[in-house]
Every structure is written in structure tokens, then in C-alpha cells.
Design an enzyme around this catalytic site. Structure first.
Site, short mmCIF file in Angstrom:
data_model
loop_
_atom_site.label_atom_id
_atom_site.label_comp_id
_atom_site.label_asym_id
_atom_site.label_seq_id
_atom_site.Cartn_x
_atom_site.Cartn_y
_atom_site.Cartn_z
N PHE A 242 -0.11 15.32 -9.54
CA PHE A 242 -0.85 14.22 -8.91
C PHE A 242 -1.80 13.45 -9.92
O PHE A 242 -2.74 13.73 -10.27
CB PHE A 242 -1.76 14.90 -8.05
CG PHE A 242 -2.30 14.07 -6.94
CD1 PHE A 242 -1.74 13.26 -6.15
CD2 PHE A 242 -3.66 14.04 -6.75
CE1 PHE A 242 -2.33 12.14 -5.22
CE2 PHE A 242 -4.38 12.97 -6.11
CZ PHE A 242 -3.72 12.10 -5.04
N HIS B 28 -6.82 0.63 4.99
CA HIS B 28 -6.03 2.00 5.20
C HIS B 28 -5.94 2.95 4.09
O HIS B 28 -5.37 3.64 3.81
CB HIS B 28 -4.68 1.72 5.82
CG HIS B 28 -3.82 0.72 5.01
ND1 HIS B 28 -4.17 -0.31 4.55
CD2 HIS B 28 -2.43 1.11 4.44
CE1 HIS B 28 -3.02 -0.86 3.52
NE2 HIS B 28 -1.96 0.17 3.89
N THR C 198 -8.62 -1.98 0.62
CA THR C 198 -7.76 -1.71 1.67
C THR C 198 -8.58 -0.94 2.82
O THR C 198 -9.60 -0.20 2.65
CB THR C 198 -6.97 -0.58 1.26
OG1 THR C 198 -5.69 -0.37 2.27
CG2 THR C 198 -7.17 0.75 0.72
N VAL D 78 -5.10 3.93 -5.76
CA VAL D 78 -5.55 3.44 -4.47
C VAL D 78 -7.25 3.18 -4.68
O VAL D 78 -8.03 4.22 -4.77
CB VAL D 78 -5.49 4.41 -3.32
CG1 VAL D 78 -5.59 3.79 -2.25
CG2 VAL D 78 -3.89 4.91 -3.25
N ILE D 79 -7.78 2.15 -4.22
CA ILE D 79 -9.00 1.61 -4.45
C ILE D 79 -9.83 1.44 -2.98
O ILE D 79 -9.25 0.46 -2.40
CB ILE D 79 -9.32 0.49 -5.21
CG1 ILE D 79 -8.83 0.75 -6.62
CG2 ILE D 79 -10.54 0.07 -5.26
CD1 ILE D 79 -8.78 -0.41 -7.80
N PHE E 83 2.06 4.97 -1.61
CA PHE E 83 2.52 5.59 -0.39
C PHE E 83 3.95 6.22 -0.72
O PHE E 83 4.65 7.06 0.33
CB PHE E 83 2.38 4.68 0.88
CG PHE E 83 2.77 5.08 2.28
CD1 PHE E 83 1.87 5.79 2.94
CD2 PHE E 83 4.30 5.09 2.85
CE1 PHE E 83 2.35 6.50 4.24
CE2 PHE E 83 4.49 5.64 3.90
CZ PHE E 83 3.58 6.20 4.72
N GLU E 84 4.81 5.34 -1.66
CA GLU E 84 6.00 5.68 -1.67
C GLU E 84 6.37 6.71 -3.01
O GLU E 84 7.52 7.28 -3.31
CB GLU E 84 6.95 4.54 -2.28
CG GLU E 84 7.10 3.49 -1.23
CD GLU E 84 5.92 2.78 -0.86
OE1 GLU E 84 5.32 2.27 -1.41
OE2 GLU E 84 6.22 2.48 0.66
N ARG F 264 -11.35 6.20 -15.47
CA ARG F 264 -10.40 7.21 -15.31
C ARG F 264 -9.12 6.99 -16.04
O ARG F 264 -8.00 7.81 -15.72
CB ARG F 264 -10.15 7.71 -13.74
CG ARG F 264 -11.64 8.44 -13.26
CD ARG F 264 -11.61 8.26 -11.81
NE ARG F 264 -12.72 9.08 -11.04
CZ ARG F 264 -13.78 8.57 -10.98
NH1 ARG F 264 -14.10 7.57 -11.78
NH2 ARG F 264 -14.76 9.08 -10.25
N1 INI Z 1 -0.79 1.10 -2.59
C1 INI Z 1 -1.43 1.45 -3.75
O1 INI Z 1 -0.72 2.34 -4.49
N2 INI Z 1 -2.76 1.21 -3.69
C2 INI Z 1 -3.56 0.60 -2.80
O2 INI Z 1 -4.85 0.48 -3.07
C3 INI Z 1 -2.86 0.16 -1.87
N3 INI Z 1 -3.69 -0.65 -0.52
O3 INI Z 1 -4.80 -1.14 -0.93
O4 INI Z 1 -3.36 -0.93 0.48
C4 INI Z 1 -1.54 0.34 -1.44
N4 INI Z 1 -1.10 -0.04 -0.55
C5 INI Z 1 0.66 -0.28 -0.38
C6 INI Z 1 1.31 1.11 0.11
O5 INI Z 1 1.09 2.28 -0.98
C7 INI Z 1 2.86 1.07 0.38
O6 INI Z 1 3.20 0.40 -0.80
C8 INI Z 1 2.70 0.11 1.61
O7 INI Z 1 2.18 0.36 2.95
C9 INI Z 1 4.23 -0.23 2.10
O8 INI Z 1 4.80 1.09 2.40
#
Ligand code: INI
Length: 164
Positions: A120, A95, A93, A88-89, A64-65, A134
């Protein structure tokens, strides 16, 4: 046709990174996978001739960051392209859609806003098995290595078009 190196009308990418500077932003979440993607990036950049001291690396908490970190590097004027790495799996999660979707659209938005290519290199997969497939070692498929090549190709494209 100019640039047709393969004989099928499709030009080969320009993968000369000798005088390019590249930033890599890498998520700590699922780091058992993202370190493998990072290895792939290093291989890809090395193959393209990008000097080791022309590669900047920053870690971020999660996928997300990645867009903000990538955009910050893109705006810095210090690099020709950025590679964003994450994993991201879905199975891990609730979300998934939010994290994966915001990551992908944020990265696209960042490269369009800044005019600096951002590859990306974030995996969005169903399970660990797919993530491992991958992010393989040399000779196997590695999305980080793909991202390195995309960054070099797009940096060269942007430079060529702007210089004419
Ligand atoms: N971030 C990931 O990079 N991969 C994931 O699978 C994941 N899951 O499973 O939630 C994940 N969550 C954290 C997100 O990227 C942020 O760091 C968090 O929400 C704080 O902003």
C-alpha cells in the site's frame, strides 16, 4: 533465534529481489506527487536487486482504481508482488473518506483474495506539504521506497512458506 540479525530479537527483512518480478500501478491523480513515489519505488527495487526489465508499470486514473489494477496484475501469475501508488489529499476533495477508504480496503482485499502481496503505497494526507514530506528524494522519507521494500520482503515470505 534464527533470523535475528539485529540482536534485539527482531529479524531483519529479506530484501533480495534478484529473481523477483514486480508490478507497479500508479495513479495519475496528483501526479506531481505520484511520480515522486514512483521514483522512490524504482530506488527501493533497484537497491533490492530487482532487474529493470522485471518491473512492469501501469498508470490508472486515480487511487480508487488502484485495487482493480493491482488485483488484475496479482491474478496474472506474471509477478511476485505489486506496489500500488496514489495520493489522496483531504483538503482537495469532498469524498476523501470514500476514495482513501475504498483504496485501502480494496488493496487489502485484493492481496487476501489472490495471495499475492500488494504494498500500500498510497498517501492519504491532509495537505500538499504532508504529501511532499512523504515522497522525498533519495535519503529522505519516501512511501514509494517503503512500498518497494515491503513488496520484496512479502514476496520472499510467500515464496519461502509455499516452498516448504
Ligand atoms: N483520486 C486520487 O487518486 N486522489 C484524490 O485526491 C482524488 N480526489 O481528490 O478526488 C481522487 N479522485 C478520483 C478517484 O480516484 C477516481 O479516479 C474517480 O472517482 C473515478 O472513479
Amino acid at each position: 533465534m534464527a533470523g535475528d540479525h539485529q540482536g534485539d530479537g527482531v529479524p531483519a527483512p529479506v530484501l533480495d529481489g534478484a529473481d523477483l518480478k514486480i508490478a507497479v500501478v500508479c495513479a495519475r491523480w496528483n501526479s506531481q506527487i505520484t511520480i515522486r513515489l514512483l521514483d522512490g519505488v524504482r530506488r527501493g527495487l533497484n537497491e533490492a536487486g530487482v532487474a529493470e526489465d522485471s518491473i512492469e508499470l501501469d498508470w490508472v486514473p486515480g487511487a480508487f482504481e488502484l485495487p482493480l489494477a493491482a488485483k488484475t496484475w496479482a491474478l496474472s501469475g506474471r509477478v511476485d508482488a505489486v506496489v500500488a501508488l496514489g495520493c489522496v489529499i483531504r483538503g482537495e476533495t469532498t469524498h476523501y473518506e470514500s476514495v482513501a477508504g475504498e483504496c485501502a480496503s480494496g488493496i487489502q482485499q485484493a492481496q487476501l483474495d489472490t495471495g499475492v502481496p500488494i504494498a500500500f503505497g498510497a498517501l492519504t494526507v491532509e495537505n500538499l506539504e504532508q504529501a511532499l514530506a512523504r515522497s522525498q528524494d533519495a535519503g529522505g522519507h519516501n512511501v514509494g521506497e517503503d512500498g518497494a521494500k515491503v513488496a520484496v520482503e512479502m514476496a520472499n515470505l510467500v515464496r519461502r512458506v509455499r516452498s516448504h
